[in-house]
Motif scaffolding. Structure first.
Motif, mmCIF file in Angstrom:
data_model
loop_
_atom_site.group_PDB
_atom_site.id
_atom_site.type_symbol
_atom_site.label_atom_id
_atom_site.label_comp_id
_atom_site.label_asym_id
_atom_site.label_seq_id
_atom_site.Cartn_x
_atom_site.Cartn_y
_atom_site.Cartn_z
ATOM 1 N N PHE A 180 52.113 50.389 1.236
ATOM 2 C CA PHE A 180 51.527 49.826 2.452
ATOM 3 C C PHE A 180 52.487 48.880 3.155
ATOM 4 O O PHE A 180 53.437 48.366 2.560
ATOM 5 N N ARG A 181 52.196 48.654 4.406
ATOM 6 C CA ARG A 181 52.942 47.650 5.147
ATOM 7 C C ARG A 181 51.958 46.824 5.974
ATOM 8 O O ARG A 181 51.085 47.375 6.640
ATOM 9 N N ASN A 182 52.152 45.527 5.896
ATOM 10 C CA ASN A 182 51.297 44.630 6.686
ATOM 11 C C ASN A 182 51.640 44.764 8.158
ATOM 12 O O ASN A 182 52.794 44.988 8.523
ATOM 13 N N ALA A 183 50.634 44.630 9.016
ATOM 14 C CA ALA A 183 50.879 44.785 10.459
ATOM 15 C C ALA A 183 50.242 43.650 11.246
ATOM 16 O O ALA A 183 49.840 43.828 12.394
ATOM 17 N N GLY A 184 50.130 42.495 10.634
ATOM 18 C CA GLY A 184 49.674 41.322 11.375
ATOM 19 C C GLY A 184 48.159 41.197 11.464
ATOM 20 O O GLY A 184 47.415 41.980 10.877
ATOM 21 N N GLU A 185 47.738 40.206 12.196
ATOM 22 C CA GLU A 185 46.314 39.878 12.256
ATOM 23 C C GLU A 185 45.515 40.961 12.988
ATOM 24 O O GLU A 185 46.008 41.575 13.939
ATOM 25 N N ALA A 186 44.295 41.159 12.522
ATOM 26 C CA ALA A 186 43.439 42.202 13.102
ATOM 27 C C ALA A 186 42.500 41.613 14.157
ATOM 28 O O ALA A 186 42.387 40.398 14.292
ATOM 29 N N GLU A 210 43.225 41.256 8.625
ATOM 30 C CA GLU A 210 44.559 41.699 9.016
ATOM 31 C C GLU A 210 44.662 43.213 9.038
ATOM 32 O O GLU A 210 43.829 43.920 8.493
ATOM 33 N N ARG A 211 45.726 43.658 9.691
ATOM 34 C CA ARG A 211 45.977 45.087 9.822
ATOM 35 C C ARG A 211 46.998 45.507 8.768
ATOM 36 O O ARG A 211 47.942 44.796 8.499
ATOM 37 N N TRP A 212 46.753 46.642 8.167
ATOM 38 C CA TRP A 212 47.722 47.212 7.232
ATOM 39 C C TRP A 212 47.925 48.665 7.623
ATOM 40 O O TRP A 212 47.071 49.287 8.258
ATOM 41 N N ARG A 213 49.056 49.192 7.203
ATOM 42 C CA ARG A 213 49.295 50.611 7.438
ATOM 43 C C ARG A 213 49.647 51.272 6.113
ATOM 44 O O ARG A 213 50.481 50.759 5.359
ATOM 45 N N HIS A 214 49.015 52.378 5.827
ATOM 46 C CA HIS A 214 49.309 53.139 4.606
ATOM 47 C C HIS A 214 50.543 53.991 4.888
ATOM 48 O O HIS A 214 50.478 55.221 4.933
#
Lengths: 103, 997
Positions: free
Chosen positions: A18-24, A56-60
């Motif tokens: 995963f990679r974090n993508a900042g606040e949701a 927060e936003r994450w990306r798989h």
């Protein structure tokens, strides 16, 4: 290494995928060009940085490649729950970690 | 015979299997199954090292991983010289060669020992006080000298030739520690059928059963029971048993790091075996059975070789068959040391006396020792050890003062009590709690799904341990989803039991004394140092630790932390729990870098990406440069050419005839779908809806803040299909950026994104002869200027394979970019090259490509921009769609600071002396005579020698640059100021006529 549940794959997978993508839940305005300086500042620069629950936003990224949202506790580093992009901010949080949600 | 102190009939090793080894060049004989420590002791060798700071002679303190003193260098060859190996952990193999550390010229005569005499200079915090002035001396004198003197062991001279492996594993129950508790818990869990991993740092399982001669389980000797149980577990399909495996770190969500020493104990490890194996285990439940570590007594000269932990002496006797001396003394504050005295006495070793700090202890072990005729002194303290390279005596005094008596001994066996190993529990973020009655920290509130059993949980006695461990193992299995257990709990027939002890300095080493009573052996911290730290104002135990370095050596204070804490608490006049423990951090014991990086080194450290045309370029003798993970042909030198000459020739060749360039690394993304054009409108500043299929456009991508993020030529292949190119380095982040907006902000758009970077090889053919080279090979595409004008794209065939043929130019010449499926890349290149030879074409590399584009003022994102440059700053305002109502970055562009006057703008620079080539990154000033620090108004972003222009050229970001055309500015450099003139960005063919030339 944390385990994170991807709401699209419906599986817990290791953090490496995963990679974090900042606040949701920071919505881009439909009338972006018409935003005031203050509104743009809030949209682009201001982040909450809470002690405790953060959305927060994450990306798989090394999996299904989908962006999704997660609720994480910044004190314990525990993921409280994850949910799909576009779904509303949960009004009620489960008491335990995402393992409970996964069941 | 494997050593004079090997006791016939004692221990569990077979005397028949001898192994030769050397220590400091001297040859000895040991037995297979020995550790280096037990083999040395069997040969009467106690002196094995010199201490870190005072260079005091040091011996073997322990028989396990907690060893602070016996650190040696194991030498296999020039490349395999492992420093700081604990002799108590290193298993003996035939031919093992070990050297002592931190001594010169020899172990018994060490010049550095003058530090011991000068010890007042080296007291607590001496680094912070001693080397403060003169300031300049730090870099030139103090630091180099300290670095020379500090550190233990020497580094190997060659790269590590061993290989290491790494495995991920999952299990239901992970049991850490293979003593009675761990084995019992593993049995209980394994019998339910769940997946179990049991790991122990020792070569053989059993833990304290190795030395506890009084333990009997299921009718057998405790150690024999342990071996039988391990054999049973090993035979079960659902169990993995890992000896020689240390759990070094406990991370989030029951993720535990273990390192397995696979071949360090072998005489000649086969190359098929890794040296070590890293296990990264995710467990549903973890059972911590890490045992307890015995503490030493803190008294004067307690570091003399021959002074050791009582439990260790017992291990050396009962497991290895080695007597640590012929005439030993015992100094204790609890029952456990009596076992050592009793076992040694029974083995025929003289026990000179037991000195017991307690006033009137009683119980079976006291009675047994007395019955064996051992002299016992209650209420007395050993106030100092005599001897230097080996202990020769102990001086005994009533603990409240009085007459001294010196007893000759050749070893002192000490025990201040046992400290539960809560390291892993604490690493799991569990909170330890102080038990005031037993004076120890035990697991309190848990943070993860784990449970502690046995000695690490403060559970005393074998029966209680087995009960607790069996229940915990079964519960862990159940919690992990197991059905009911079918097994039978092991039955403890006989056991030893002890508790209590003392913390802190013993009598004779109290606050009124200045003796060297060591708390931390490895870092040479004495009781006095800790008191001094408190007197000098350290209040927090974390500060005391850092000021004194107590517990900061590679043993991480396994024997010293509790003593240090107790002395600090006493000096502060506070109870221990109020002072608190320092944080336990991973790793529990040192882990090699090899184990951590595993195969990820050398060529496997990072992937290398090569284009389809790479082999051709390599065969032509191209010099390659790294661009991210890509290898790109940098220039193609001919015989006798340097880089400068090659690049000049390539640049001239392209403009005079034609050049071929491998542009395959260019990022490529296909944007497809009914809403593709709408999506492109939102992601790029340019208008796209009206771009006709078959035409191309140079696109600029911004971030929401209005700064340039990426650029590239985009071809519209069909109303619903765009072939987007990105910068070479930008492809993954542009894809991520596009996906992000598509998935989260514009999910209503019906668009698919596909990375096609590696699917298409790209051959740029540029120059006045480019069409002549390509045309004969192309089928189905009209190559005339009318049918295929500059900035257009056609699909057809070249050399019989599909192509997306772009008419575009990054050189300012008539140019094409031939996209073919990557598998055909080299074949098509070779065909084009052969055709090119008829027209005098040149192969050119990335350096010439950079020069050619700079001659035309074409920017490179990331070189001429730095994340704070807007399209306007870069002179690209024309590429921003003025009528558009939305695109990413539209609002950012109107931020006050982005429309303010005086922003840095991209301009050209010509040096007044045409031969001078500026340095990229050089700063630009208006007035070179101003005082330093000068006011810098910009910097050079690109700079080259241009053979085509016959002069140097440069691009630069300069404040208000476009209003300075023709102005003279200055570039101050170390060897003089360079005068430059501000110009436009196009240095060659300003009218652009050559695009159709």
């Amino acid at each position: 290494m944390l385990l994170i549940r991807c709401p699209y794959c419906e599986e817990e997978r290791p953090e490496l995928e995963f990679r974090n993508a900042g606040e949701a839940h920071i919505a881009r305005s439909a009338n972006m060009a018409g935003e005031s300086d203050d509104d743009f500042e809030k949209f682009f620069f201001i982040r909450s940085n809470p002690k405790g629950i953060i959305y927060e936003r994450w990306r798989h990224i090394h999996g299904c490649a989908r962006f999704f949202n997660a609720v994480r506790d910044t004190v314990t580093d525990k993921f409280v729950m994850t949910y799909k992009a576009g779904e509303p901010k949960p009004s009620k949080l489960p008491k335990n970690s995402n393992e409970v949600v996964a069941k | 015979m494997s050593g004079a102190l090997r006791i016939p009939g004692a221990g569990r090793l077979s005397q028949a299997k001898t192994a030769r080894f050397s220590f400091d060049g001297q040859s000895y004989t040991g037995i297979e199954g020995d550790t280096l420590a037990s083999a040395l002791l069997a040969n009467g060798v106690h002196l094995v090292g010199r201490s870190f700071k005072y260079h005091r002679p040091r011996g073997i303190l322990s028989a396990g991983a907690e060893e602070p003193n016996a650190l040696v260098q194991i030498v296999r060859d020039d490349a395999r010289k492992t420093p700081n190996v604990r002799a108590t952990v290193q298993e003996l193999y035939d031919g093992l060669a070990a050297n002592s550390q931190n001594r010169w010229p020899s172990l018994s005569f060490d010049v550095g020992a003058v530090n011991d005499l000068a010890s007042p200079l080296f007291s607590a915090g001496f680094y912070y006080k001693t080397f403060m002035w003169p300031k300049a001396a730090w870099k030139s004198l103090y630091e180099p000298k300290i670095r020379e003197a500090a550190g233990l062991g020497v580094s190997p001279e060659r790269p590590d030739p061993d290989h290491y492996s790494s495995r991920y594993a999952h299990c239901d129950v992970l049991v850490l520690g293979g003593g009675a508790a761990g084995i019992t818990a593993a049995l209980a869990a394994a019998e339910t059928g769940v997946r179990v991993i049991l790991a122990d740092e020792q070569a053989e399982f059993g833990g304290s059963l190795r030395f506890e001669s009084g333990a009997r389980i299921d009718g057998q000797d405790g150690f024999a029971w342990a071996q039988a149980a391990i054999a049973r577990l090993s035979a079960m399909d659902n169990v993995r048993v890992l000896p020689r495996t240390t759990a070094f770190g406990y991370y989030a969500q029951n993720f535990v790091g273990l390192v397995e020493r696979v071949s360090d104990h072998l005489k000649a490890p086969g190359h098929d075996l890794p040296r070590e194996r890293l296990w990264q285990v995710r467990a549903r439940r973890v059972v911590l059975a890490s045992g307890a570590i015995e503490r030493h007594m803190v008294f004067a000269n307690n570091d003399r070789p021959g002074v050791m932990l009582a439990g260790a002496a017992r291990t050396f006797l009962n497991h290895y068959g080695v007597a640590v001396g012929r005439n030993v003394g015992v100094y204790t504050a609890n029952d456990s040391a009596y076992g050592a005295a009793i076992d040694l006495k029974k083995a025929g070793v003289n026990v000179a006396a037991i000195v017991d700090l307690r006033d009137n202890p009683s119980g079976p072990v006291v009675d047994e020792a007395r019955a064996l005729g051992i002299e016992i002194n209650f209420g007395r303290a050993v106030i100092r050890a005599g001897g230097k390279l080996r202990v020769s005596s102990m001086t005994v005094q009533p603990k409240n003062g009085g007459g001294e008596r010196t007893i000759a001994v050749d070893a002192i066996l000490m025990s201040a009590g046992w400290t539960p190993s809560v390291h892993l529990f604490s690493q799991s973020r569990g909170k330890v709690a102080f038990n005031d009655e037993t004076k120890r920290f035990v697991p309190g509130a848990y943070a993860q799904d784990c449970v502690s059993v046995g000695a690490c949980n403060g559970t005393d006695g074998l029966s209680a341990t087995v009960d607790e461990a069996y229940a915990a193992g079964a519960k862990a299995a159940k919690d992990a989803g197991a059905k009911a257990a079918k097994g039978v709990k092991p039955k403890v027939d006989a056991s030893e039991s002890w508790s209590r002890g003392m913390l802190g300095a013993a009598p004779g080493a109290g606050p009124d004394t200045t003796v060297k009573a060591f708390v931390d052996f490895q870092n040479d911290v004495t009781a006095k140092d800790i008191r001094q730290a408190v007197h000098e104002g350290m209040r927090s135990i974390e500060h005391v630790k850092r000021f004194t370095t107590n517990g900061m050596a590679t043993d991480q204070g396994k024997t010293s932390n509790m003593h240090g804490l107790a002395i600090a608490a006493e000096t502060l006049g506070k109870p221990i729990p109020e002072v608190g423990l320092t944080t336990f951090r991973a790793p529990y014991t040192p882990v090699t870098f090899g184990a951590i990086i595993s195969h990820a080194r050398g060529p496997l450290f990072d992937p290398t990406r090569k284009t389809a045309i790479h082999p051709w370029a390599a065969a032509q003798g191209a010099v390659f440069e790294d661009v991210g993970q890509w290898k790109r042909a940098w220039y193609f030198p001919k015989a006798g050419e340097d880089m400068h000459a090659a690049v000049d020739r390539e640049c001239v060749g392209v403009r005079s005839q034609a050049g071929l360039f491998d542009a395959s690394t260019l990022g490529k993304i296909e944007v497809v779908g009914p809403d593709a054009a709408r999506f492109m409108e939102l992601l790029y500043t340019n208008p796209w809806e009206k771009l006709e299929p078959g035409r191309c456009r140079y696109g600029i991508m911004l971030r929401e803040d209005g700064f340039i993020y990426d650029d590239g030529v985009v071809g519209r292949l069909a109303p619903d299909r765009f072939h987007v190119t990105t910068t070479t380095g930008g492809a993954p982040r542009v894809m991520n950026h596009m996906e992000d907006y598509l998935q989260t902000e514009f999910p209503h758009l019906n668009v698919w994104l596909t990375s096609i970077t590696e699917q298409w090889a790209v051959i740029a053919v540029q120059g006045p002869k480019s069409r002549d080279i390509i045309a004969p090979l192309v089928e189905g595409i009209d190559m005339s200027d009318e049918a295929l004008p500059h900035m257009s794209v056609r699909e057809g065939k070249i050399c019989g394979v599909p192509t997306r043929l772009f008419r575009m130019s990054f050189t300012g010449e008539r140019g094409f970019e031939v996209n073919v499926p990557a598998d055909y890349g080299q074949a098509v290149w070779e065909a084009l090259w052969a055709e090119g030879q008829k027209h005098g074409a040149t192969a050119y590399g990335t350096e010439a490509m950079h020069v050619l584009r700079a001659e035309k003022g074409y920017i490179i994102v990331g070189q001429d921009t730095d994340g704070t440059v807007t399209p306007n700053d870069a002179g690209l305002d024309w590429a921003v769609g003025k009528k558009k109502t939305d695109f990413v970055g539209i609002r950012g562009l109107t931020r006050p600071d982005l429309v303010a006057k005086g922003r840095k703008q991209l301009v050209g620079l010509k040096t007044k002396d045409a031969k001078v080539v500026l340095e990229e990154g050089a700063q630009i000033v208006e007035d070179p005579k101003q005082a330093i620090p000068m006011k810098m108004i910009g910097h050079v972003t690109s700079s080259y020698w241009s053979q085509n222009c016959g002069r140097s050229i440069a691009l630069a970001l300069v404040a208000g640059g476009r209003d300075r055309m023709g102005d003279t500015l200055f570039v101050p450099m170390p060897d003089g100021v360079i005068e430059v003139e501000v110009t436009g960005m196009v240095f060659f063919d300003e009218t652009g006529g050559r695009l159709n030339g």
